[in-house]
Design a protein around this motif. Sequence first.
Motif, PDB file in Angstrom:
ATOM      1  N   ASP A   1       0.812  -1.220   0.000  1.00 35.68           N
ATOM      2  CA  ASP A   1       0.000   0.000   0.000  1.00 35.68           C
ATOM      3  C   ASP A   1       0.850   1.276   0.000  1.00 35.68           C
ATOM      4  OD1 ASP A   1       0.981  -0.232   2.548  1.00 35.68           O
ATOM      5  OD2 ASP A   1      -0.974  -0.179   3.558  1.00 35.68           O
TER       6      ASP A   1
ATOM      7  N   GLU B   1      -4.879   3.367  -6.962  1.00 37.98           N
ATOM      8  CA  GLU B   1      -6.128   3.243  -6.206  1.00 37.98           C
ATOM      9  C   GLU B   1      -6.008   2.270  -5.039  1.00 37.98           C
ATOM     10  OE1 GLU B   1      -6.045   0.171  -9.359  1.00 37.98           O
ATOM     11  OE2 GLU B   1      -5.748   2.343  -9.370  1.00 37.98           O
TER      12      GLU B   1
ATOM     13  N   LYS C   1      -3.230   2.115  -3.144  1.00 38.69           N
ATOM     14  CA  LYS C   1      -2.170   2.616  -2.269  1.00 38.69           C
ATOM     15  C   LYS C   1      -2.720   3.562  -1.202  1.00 38.69           C
ATOM     16  CE  LYS C   1       0.527   0.487  -5.171  1.00 38.69           C
ATOM     17  NZ  LYS C   1       1.132  -0.824  -4.858  1.00 38.69           N
ATOM     18  N   LYS C   2      -2.136   3.474  -0.015  1.00 42.39           N
ATOM     19  CA  LYS C   2      -2.532   4.376   1.083  1.00 42.39           C
ATOM     20  C   LYS C   2      -1.560   5.538   1.262  1.00 42.39           C
ATOM     21  CE  LYS C   2      -5.201   1.089   3.855  1.00 42.39           C
ATOM     22  NZ  LYS C   2      -5.242  -0.023   2.892  1.00 42.39           N
TER      23      LYS C   2
ATOM     24  N   TYR D   1       1.185  11.893  -0.337  1.00 37.72           N
ATOM     25  CA  TYR D   1      -0.268  11.811  -0.230  1.00 37.72           C
ATOM     26  C   TYR D   1      -0.623  10.667   0.706  1.00 37.72           C
ATOM     27  CZ  TYR D   1      -5.092  10.549  -1.423  1.00 37.72           C
ATOM     28  OH  TYR D   1      -6.432  10.223  -1.363  1.00 37.72           O
ATOM     29  N   SER D   2      -1.309  10.983   1.795  1.00 43.32           N
ATOM     30  CA  SER D   2      -1.777   9.972   2.740  1.00 43.32           C
ATOM     31  C   SER D   2      -3.286   9.823   2.580  1.00 43.32           C
ATOM     32  CB  SER D   2      -1.442  10.381   4.187  1.00 43.32           C
ATOM     33  OG  SER D   2      -2.063   9.488   5.094  1.00 43.32           O
ATOM     34  N   LYS D   3      -3.663   8.730   1.964  1.00 48.77           N
ATOM     35  CA  LYS D   3      -5.093   8.482   1.732  1.00 48.77           C
ATOM     36  C   LYS D   3      -5.843   8.304   3.035  1.00 48.77           C
ATOM     37  CE  LYS D   3      -8.047   5.500  -1.140  1.00 48.77           C
ATOM     38  NZ  LYS D   3      -8.014   4.331  -2.091  1.00 48.77           N
ATOM     39  N   VAL D   4      -5.209   7.617   3.995  1.00 50.97           N
ATOM     40  CA  VAL D   4      -5.879   7.339   5.266  1.00 50.97           C
ATOM     41  C   VAL D   4      -6.092   8.608   6.091  1.00 50.97           C
ATOM     42  CG1 VAL D   4      -5.078   4.956   5.391  1.00 50.97           C
ATOM     43  CG2 VAL D   4      -3.675   6.756   6.372  1.00 50.97           C
TER      44      VAL D   4
ATOM     45  N   ASN E   1      -6.317  11.651   4.470  1.00 52.16           N
ATOM     46  CA  ASN E   1      -6.890  12.606   3.516  1.00 52.16           C
ATOM     47  C   ASN E   1      -6.076  13.895   3.478  1.00 52.16           C
ATOM     48  OD1 ASN E   1      -8.904  13.359   1.580  1.00 52.16           O
ATOM     49  ND2 ASN E   1      -9.813  14.704   3.116  1.00 52.16           N
TER      50      ASN E   1
ATOM     51  N   LEU F   1      -7.437  12.439  -7.593  1.00 53.84           N
ATOM     52  CA  LEU F   1      -7.505  11.580  -6.408  1.00 53.84           C
ATOM     53  C   LEU F   1      -8.831  11.674  -5.667  1.00 53.84           C
ATOM     54  CD1 LEU F   1      -3.928  12.244  -4.975  1.00 53.84           C
ATOM     55  CD2 LEU F   1      -4.722  10.154  -6.109  1.00 53.84           C
ATOM     56  N   SER F   2      -9.461  12.841  -5.738  1.00 55.26           N
ATOM     57  CA  SER F   2     -10.702  13.043  -4.990  1.00 55.26           C
ATOM     58  C   SER F   2     -11.777  13.583  -5.920  1.00 55.26           C
ATOM     59  CB  SER F   2     -10.473  14.018  -3.835  1.00 55.26           C
ATOM     60  OG  SER F   2     -11.668  14.261  -3.148  1.00 55.26           O
TER      61      SER F   2
ATOM     62  N   ILE G   1      -8.860  17.663  -0.197  1.00 56.45           N
ATOM     63  CA  ILE G   1      -7.765  16.991   0.498  1.00 56.45           C
ATOM     64  C   ILE G   1      -6.932  18.066   1.185  1.00 56.45           C
ATOM     65  CG2 ILE G   1      -5.744  15.494   0.257  1.00 56.45           C
ATOM     66  CD1 ILE G   1      -6.986  14.443  -2.355  1.00 56.45           C
TER      67      ILE G   1
END
Length: 213
Positions: free
Chosen positions: A51, A81, A83-84, A109-112, A114, A141-142, A147
């Motif tokens: 991830d 998509e 990856k976190k 970029y940290s998806k977890v 945001n 991404l969003s 974000i």
Amino acid sequence: MAKAYVVLSFHETLLHQSDVELLTGPHWLNDTIISFYFEYLEKVKFSDSNDILFVSPEVTQCIKMVSSEEIKIFLEPLNIETKKFVFFALNDNSSPDTAGGSHWSLLVYSKVENCFFHLDSSSGSNHNVAWDFASHLMTYLSRADLINFVDKECVQQSNGYDCGIHVICNTERLAEFARSHREINSCDMMMRINPSAKRKEILTIIQNLASSR
């Protein structure tokens, strides 16, 4: 002529003697050295972390230059998509046709969480570059939500040429933290960095990989 020969072919990266020599003295690191180390992190050090994604400087530069609709051409093949945590080595180069620039910084970029986290070892130098790039990525991404963007405090370089080494060190530390803590906001990035030691370490890695092939 000696500078033209290939020292190491490592996945997508071809290291020439002229690239490797940048690690031996007070030199600014180019795209190729940073790309190599990002690949080393992905293929070796974080091969068990599905991830975490390290995006090469060349791909990052391409993304900067294309329209929002074209970003997917570069990121979908990387399975972004899934990856976190996504690491981008950012350059202040504004030319679509040439490598170069004068300063590197790191955008994560940290998806977890945001959030985009920007780490600049020459504080403020690349803020606008990072902000523009993050805004550009946000459209991909969003689809709806905003974000967040944070300039994360980090150790500052003591000269005009070690920004690339700082990007490499910051990337490695944050990726290790992300792997163990599943977030990066609380990671202390004010721990001392020894650029000379890191240059020697990377040289050793290259030499060991080259001798094993």
